[in-house]
Design a protein around this motif. Structure first.
Motif, short mmCIF file in Angstrom:
data_model
loop_
_atom_site.label_atom_id
_atom_site.label_comp_id
_atom_site.label_asym_id
_atom_site.label_seq_id
_atom_site.Cartn_x
_atom_site.Cartn_y
_atom_site.Cartn_z
N UNK A 507 -7.21 -7.93 -3.14
CA UNK A 507 -7.94 -8.38 -4.35
C UNK A 507 -8.98 -7.34 -4.76
N UNK A 508 -9.74 -6.85 -3.82
CA UNK A 508 -10.79 -5.87 -4.13
C UNK A 508 -10.19 -4.53 -4.54
N UNK A 509 -9.09 -4.14 -3.88
CA UNK A 509 -8.45 -2.86 -4.21
C UNK A 509 -7.93 -2.88 -5.65
N UNK A 510 -7.25 -3.95 -6.04
CA UNK A 510 -6.70 -4.03 -7.39
C UNK A 510 -7.80 -4.15 -8.43
N UNK A 511 -8.88 -4.87 -8.09
CA UNK A 511 -10.01 -4.98 -9.00
C UNK A 511 -10.65 -3.62 -9.25
N UNK A 512 -10.79 -2.83 -8.20
CA UNK A 512 -11.37 -1.49 -8.33
C UNK A 512 -10.45 -0.58 -9.15
N UNK A 513 -9.14 -0.72 -8.94
CA UNK A 513 -8.18 0.09 -9.71
C UNK A 513 -8.30 -0.21 -11.20
N UNK A 643 -6.37 7.04 -6.53
CA UNK A 643 -7.23 6.28 -5.60
C UNK A 643 -6.54 4.99 -5.16
N UNK A 644 -5.85 4.35 -6.09
CA UNK A 644 -5.12 3.12 -5.75
C UNK A 644 -4.09 3.41 -4.68
N UNK A 645 -3.32 4.48 -4.85
CA UNK A 645 -2.28 4.81 -3.88
C UNK A 645 -2.88 5.04 -2.49
N UNK A 646 -3.98 5.74 -2.42
CA UNK A 646 -4.61 6.01 -1.13
C UNK A 646 -5.09 4.72 -0.47
N UNK A 647 -5.68 3.83 -1.27
CA UNK A 647 -6.18 2.57 -0.71
C UNK A 647 -5.05 1.65 -0.27
N UNK A 648 -3.96 1.63 -1.02
CA UNK A 648 -2.81 0.81 -0.63
C UNK A 648 -2.18 1.33 0.66
N UNK A 649 -2.10 2.64 0.78
CA UNK A 649 -1.56 3.22 2.02
C UNK A 649 -2.42 2.85 3.22
N UNK A 650 -3.71 2.87 3.04
CA UNK A 650 -4.62 2.49 4.13
C UNK A 650 -4.49 1.01 4.47
N UNK A 651 -4.34 0.17 3.43
CA UNK A 651 -4.20 -1.27 3.67
C UNK A 651 -2.94 -1.56 4.49
N UNK A 652 -1.88 -0.81 4.27
CA UNK A 652 -0.66 -1.00 5.07
C UNK A 652 -0.98 -0.84 6.56
N UNK A 653 -1.73 0.19 6.89
CA UNK A 653 -2.08 0.43 8.29
C UNK A 653 -2.96 -0.67 8.85
N UNK A 654 -3.90 -1.14 8.03
CA UNK A 654 -4.81 -2.21 8.47
C UNK A 654 -4.02 -3.48 8.77
N UNK A 655 -3.12 -3.85 7.88
CA UNK A 655 -2.34 -5.08 8.07
C UNK A 655 -1.37 -4.94 9.24
N UNK A 656 -0.78 -3.76 9.41
CA UNK A 656 0.09 -3.54 10.57
C UNK A 656 -0.68 -3.77 11.87
N UNK A 657 -1.92 -3.31 11.91
CA UNK A 657 -2.74 -3.48 13.12
C UNK A 657 -3.06 -4.96 13.34
N UNK A 658 -3.38 -5.67 12.28
CA UNK A 658 -3.66 -7.11 12.41
C UNK A 658 -2.42 -7.86 12.87
N UNK A 659 -1.26 -7.46 12.36
CA UNK A 659 -0.02 -8.15 12.73
C UNK A 659 0.36 -7.94 14.19
N UNK A 660 -0.20 -6.94 14.82
CA UNK A 660 0.11 -6.69 16.23
C UNK A 660 -0.51 -7.74 17.14
#
Length: 679
Positions: A507-513, A643-660
């Motif tokens: 939500x915050x990433x898309x709002x900032x974009x 900037x959106x692309x960079x933040x989305x790529x980072x979010x993928x890593x964050x969610x992967x870690x949470x899913x572990x």
């Protein structure tokens, strides 16, 4: 005649704790050299399937083998199966496979009549066999392979058949096979629709994000609109999608089926859960893939209730207990306002309250009449089924009414009505509404027709149930902020509420974009005010989205509006619409549920297929946020987009870690999250 509603007690009266070991074949793939086996196959006119036969002698086919959709796969051909078999140590059996070639239907597979006239030609090209030891020793989730033999029995050493296998332990009351009265057959409407449904979805074009086209239609304030609910004068959507109009033959076949077959309100019991899962897969075809978050191995267990209400469609109903009380409650009792049908069958009203402790573990369920059900109670399995069904049903109407026809349809219509195709805002935001109006049109007859699929599949009355729900949902729609909803439900600090964590991150990433992008297009307030087309679009949206009438045409207001919209049609839509797990297993939800004294824990054939087909309409594969769509931008090198692309790529890593460390959830994961509200 036997009372069929009592044939399968399935735990509604019996309380059984014994477990049965089952293996489920998820998919089958052909690997290696296909030359020797398929040298005489005409792939333009023939279909290939794999037929499986286990110890009971029942033969089940895979879906048609196709080239994998995943890039870089070493599978030459792959087909979904979703077929279970019971492992009994005392009577081990091999799994025999036959690779078959068959002709496509004479009238094609994309029409309601196609499967009425199948080609009779069919022949065995090769065989393969998995040993009882292979099946017994494979891991809980495993892939096993075996060599393929040609039809004459010779082994093809460079060709292999591979199956993905999932191990499950089900309570016996979900495994029982019952004798079903042969005189009772599933309603003709469902028989015909289930045979042709998957073919209709193949008529839709599915692109990757980098293939998305630029807007093409000129701005047209007089866009031709459809109005399926005359009671809602303002509810309308365009007759044609800008990029992918629904083929006329697809619309006609649903109209023919609905008008041609009288609604009988039949309840045909399932022989067992395993055969039902297989039949559902055959009906929906590849239009509904395996749940993106992974298989739900034990969805009926108590622990799964936490997943449903904190990490699935039930999230929208979960809130903190009021005052000083500890824990959470999911309240779906609002569904009881909408009546179920009266007459041939006794149907259970929808809705209940489900209570959880501070860790998200289920405590008990309170029914509409105040009855409390707790773990170990006689009707505990039934109460959980009612709760799961309420979560699915409430979310489904929210998904269809609020998200598709309001959050998606209204902004998409606004762009097409008031902004020219070259406008930078229309160019940038159109990808988030790709095929939105295609789905609105495709679903129209199924959802709003008094003889439609939704009415036939669910137990709601039409006038005081389904129709009234849509009138309340669409007519009562009002613009709200997701962040405010999270705070109102007091789950913003809940570490295991996925919507409050992954959801707020996206939500915050898309709002900032959106904020950065609007600043690029309109460096000043004066620049915004100079855009007369954007002003007209803004005023139209303020009115149609029921925003505060005092909302002015300012940079902040435009950013707030479009930031909210883009989140609602991507991550939020993805989370509320992620129903594949519910659709593929008839024991998770039953939209024709009966009172506890007569209810089976496996939905009837009509209820199971109704739920699956309604869900499949909105499960068509579509582009994702994890892909690149910069080709549609006026400035493909936009810093806001970079900037959106960079933040989305980072979010993928964050969610992967949470899913572990939690039940996997990819609702807001950019790699899996749909870029648009097309499905």
């Amino acid at each position: 005649m036997k009372r069929l509603s009592h044939l399968v007690l399935l735990g509604s009266v019996l309380h059984v704790n014994a477990l049965t070991l089952l293996k489920e074949i998820l998919s089958v793939s052909f690997k290696g050299d296909k030359g020797p086996l398929f040298k005489n196959v005409d792939f333009s006119d023939d279909e290939l399937v794999v037929s499986f036969r286990f110890g009971d002698g029942v033969s089940r086919d895979s879906l048609v083998l196709e080239e994998p959709k995943v890039w870089g796969s070493d599978h030459l051909l792959k087909g979904l199966v979703n077929s279970h078999f019971t492992i009994k140590p005392e009577t081990p059996h091999n799994l025999v496979c036959e690779i078959k070639q068959r002709g496509t239907p004479i009238l094609g597979g994309g029409t309601i009549f196609g499967n009425l006239f199948p080609k009779s030609r069919s022949r065995i090209l090769g065989t393969a066999e998995f040993t009882a030891e292979d099946l017994r020793t494979c891991n809980a989730e495993d892939t096993i392979k075996t060599a393929v033999r040609s039809a004459d029995g010779s082994t093809l050493h460079e060709s292999f058949l591979e199956i993905d296998v999932l191990q499950k332990h089900w309570k016996d009351d979900y495994v029982v096979t019952s004798e079903v009265d042969a005189k009772l057959q599933m309603e003709k409407f469902f028989r015909l629709t289930s045979n042709s449904f998957a073919g209709t979805l193949k008529e839709s074009n599915n692109l990757r994000a980098f293939q998305l086209p630029l807007p093409v239609d000129a701005a047209n304030p007089s866009l031709k609109m459809r109005r399926p609910l005359p009671e809602l004068k303002r509810f309308a959507f365009p007759s044609m999608d800008e990029f992918d109009p629904v083929p006329l033959k697809v619309i006609i076949q649903f109209v023919v089926a609905q008008k041609g077959f009288k609604f009988m309100d039949t309840l045909t019991p399932q022989a067992n859960r395993t055969s039902s899962i297989y039949k559902i897969r055959q009906a929906v075809g590849t239009s509904m893939e395996t749940p993106k978050e992974g298989r739900w191995v034990h969805p009926t267990r108590d622990a799964a209730m936490k997943r449903i209400y904190f990490s699935s469609v039930g999230m929208v109903f979960t809130k903190k207990m009021p005052g000083f009380e500890q824990g959470y409650v999911a309240d779906t009792t609002f569904l009881a306002r909408y009546e179920v049908r009266k007459g041939r069958h006794a149907y259970e009203p929808f809705g209940c309250k489900t209570f959880f402790d501070e860790s998200g573990n289920i405590i008990n369920i309170e029914d509409l009449d105040g009855t409390i059900y707790a773990p170990g109670d006689k009707y505990w399995e039934w109460a959980k089924l009612k709760s799961r069904t309420a979560a699915f049903t409430g979310a489904a109407f929210h998904h269809l009414g609020d998200i598709h026809y309001c959050w998606g349809n209204i902004p998409a219509t606004t762009l097409r009505k008031f902004l020219p195709p070259s406008h930078p805002v229309r160019r940038a935001f159109t990808p988030h509404f790709y095929k939105t109006h295609h789905t609105c049109r495709r679903a129209e007859n199924s959802l709003f027709d008094p003889q439609g699929l939704l009415f036939r599949g669910a137990s709601f009355d039409y006038e005081s149930g389904i129709k009234q729900i849509f009138i309340d949902k669409i007519g009562g729609f009002k613009f709200t902020r997701y962040a405010d909803e999270i705070k109102e439900r007091e789950v913003e600090n809940c570490k295991f509420h996925v919507g409050a964590n992954d959801g707020m991150d996206l939500y915050n990433i898309l709002g900032e974009y959106v904020s950065d992008f609007i600043d690029e297009i309109y460096p000043t307030q004066s620049a915004l005010e100079a855009d007369a087309d954007m002003k007209i679009a803004h005023d139209f949206l303020v009115d149609e989205l029921s925003m505060d009438k005092e909302t002015e045409y300012t940079l902040d207001a435009v950013k707030t509006m479009w930031g909210e919209i883009l989140f609602r049609v991507t991550g939020y839509h993805n989370s509320v619409g992620a129903v594949a797990a519910y659709a593929l297993d008839p024991s998770i939800a039953d939209i024709r549920m009966q009172p506890k004294e007569t209810c089976n824990l496996v939905a009837s054939e009509e209820g199971a297929l109704g739920l699956a087909l309604i869900s499949a309409i909105t499960q068509v594969p579509c582009p994702t946020l994890g892909e690149c769509w910069k080709q549609v931008l006026e400035n493909p090198e936009s810093m806001a987009y970079a900037k959106l692309r960079a933040k989305l790529n980072n979010l993928e890593n964050v969610i992967d870690e949470r899913n572990s460390v939690r039940d996997a959830n990819v609702d807001f994961h950019p790699k899996f999250c749909a870029i648009s509200i097309s499905s």
